[in-house]
Design an enzyme around this catalytic site. Structure first.
Site: not given
Ligand code: EPZ
Length: 419
Positions: A22-23, A92, A116, A121, A305, A327, A397
């Site tokens: 996804k990223n 985002r 979020c 962020r 993550d 983070i 998502r």
């Protein structure tokens, strides 16, 4: 809003096909804004966030199509350079249109993403870099307006590594006049994947994947031609956590274990076995995990993550685990839900202390953000009895047909549609 009903405690065994990342897909989709023409992207996961990005690009005038993992984008007729609040607030990563729009068209209106569930962020580092490249940045009624005749190459040093900040400025620098040096750049594999795609479009980039990236601006780029994105390392890590916590035996196919060194090393310490072969990565969970500590860090450290999924593992490990999230300031939304299942977790400042219990118990629980929902799936699969995870649009998502992949390895999972 759909829910997932999971009956835990079943032995999980079989093969999992890992989807594209996804990223990596999201920034590569915005790279299609850098030049007109027909772009084709492959191994794109079927996710809500991909559909949202498609809607955003279509709002600007692109023609977007998703079919069997291939995205086609026609970006010759971009009419509006505006990313509206109602789309940006749901994802985002929409901020990734900023760099390409300013680079190609000289202006962009992008809604500030707002916070979020996991933190404030901010995007100040994205804007600092564009200003250094000569863009005029103004903030008006919740929107960033960026304007520049032509961006100029320069040296930009990030206060801290930012993944989408590095990606935004790397894309902007591709069409700038002169050379740009990004220092203290993020090193995530998705950045190297984006750079590889940009290079295939004709960009001149060295050092992506390291902390210093040099980009020599060019006058124009070619459309993306059937670029296949890298496999999703966080989906891979999530299925590792599932095998670990259920005493499972899974073969993860089409993954990149070399993108998960920190996660594999830590999981090995907890008692998980890994066997790499041409067929894929076999992951075998022990009868009971041993508790270990983690501290999240920018790549190549332990990824934030994967923090929630690792915490779910530690709730039933032997011993006590200290988890430090460095983070994001609020990435413990999954704790309250895990506690409902009988987990023994306490939070003190930025640290979570997890005392392993023998068994979690199934319960009705609520997903709050993407990786928290993954953590609840991990917990529900090993819990005794039935769990119902509500609001799994968070899961959709970032995970492509997670329920189908789970059923294929023996899990008792049922999607309950709210409609
Ligand atoms: C990316 O978010 C990922 N999203 C996130 O994945 C991931 O958790 C995060 O990187 C960290 O690895 C995408 O790639 C689409 P950052 P990003 O900028 O780029 C601070 C998921 O689950 N910061 O690397 O938004 C920030 O507050 C998602 O798939 C500033 O202060 O994260 C954070 O503390 C969640 N100013 C730290 O840097 C800035 O201008 C790292 O954030 C930018 C960031």
């Amino acid at each position: 809003m759909d829910s997932l009903k999971i009956k835990g405690g079943r032995p999980l065994k079989g093969e999992v096909e890992i989807s594209g990342a996804k990223n990596a897909a999201l920034p590569i989709m915005t790279a299609a804004l850098l030049t007109g023409g027909t772009h084709t992207l492959c191994r794109i996961p079927n996710l809500r966030d991909i559909a949202t990005m498609g809607r955003l690009l279509a709002h600007m005038g692109a023609e977007y199509r998703f079919e069997n993992g291939t995205v086609t984008l026609e970006t010759s007729r971009i009419g509006t350079r505006e990313a509206p609040y109602d789309l940006v607030k749901t994802m985002r990563a929409s901020v990734l249109v900023l760099g390409p729009l300013v680079a190609r068209f000289g202006d962009a209106w992008v809604s500030l993403p707002g916070g979020c569930a996991i933190g404030a962020r901010p995007i100040n580092l994205h804007l600092m870099g564009l200003e250094k490249m000569g863009a005029k940045i103004t903030l008006e009624s919740g929107y960033v307006h960026a304007k520049a005749n032509r961006l100029k190459g320069t040296r930009i040093c990030f206060d801290m590594p930012t993944v989408t900040g590095t990606e935004n400025l790397m894309m902007a620098a591709c069409l700038a006049k002169g050379t740009t040096i990004l220092e203290n750049a993020a090193r995530e594999p998705e950045i190297a994947d984006l750079a590889q795609c940009l290079a295939a479009m004709g960009a001149k980039i060295q050092g992506a994947g390291g902390s210093i990236i040099e980009i020599q601006g060019v006058d124009s780029l070619k459309p993306i031609d059937r670029y296949a994105v890298t496999p999703d390392r966080i989906e891979t890590g999530t299925f590792m956590a599932i095998a670990a916590v259920c005493g499972g035996d899974l073969l993860l196919k089409g993954c990149r274990p070399d993108h998960l060194d920190a996660v594999i090393a830590k999981m090995r310490d907890t008692g998980v076995d890994f066997h790499e072969s041409k067929k894929g990565l076999r992951v075998v969970g022990p009868r009971r995990l041993v508790a270990k500590d983690i501290k999240t860090a920018p790549y190549p450290g332990f990824p934030t993550d994967m923090q929630a999924q690792f915490m779910a593992m530690m709730t039933v490990a032997k011993g006590t685990s200290i988890i430090k999230e460095t983070i994001f300031e609020n990435r413990y939304m999954h704790v309250a839900e895990l506690q409902r299942m009988g987990a023994d977790i306490s939070i003190d400042g930025g640290n979570a202390t997890v005392r392993g219990v023998d068994k979690l118990k199934g319960a009705p629980i609520m997903a709050t953000d993407l990786r928290a929902s993954a953590s609840l799936v991990v917990a529900a699969l090993c819990a005794k009895g039935e769990s119902v995870i509500h609001r799994i649009y968070h899961l959709d998502r970032g995970y492509d047909h997670m329920d189908e992949k789970l059923r294929r390895i023996g899990a008792q999972v049922e999607r309950i549609s709210s409609s």
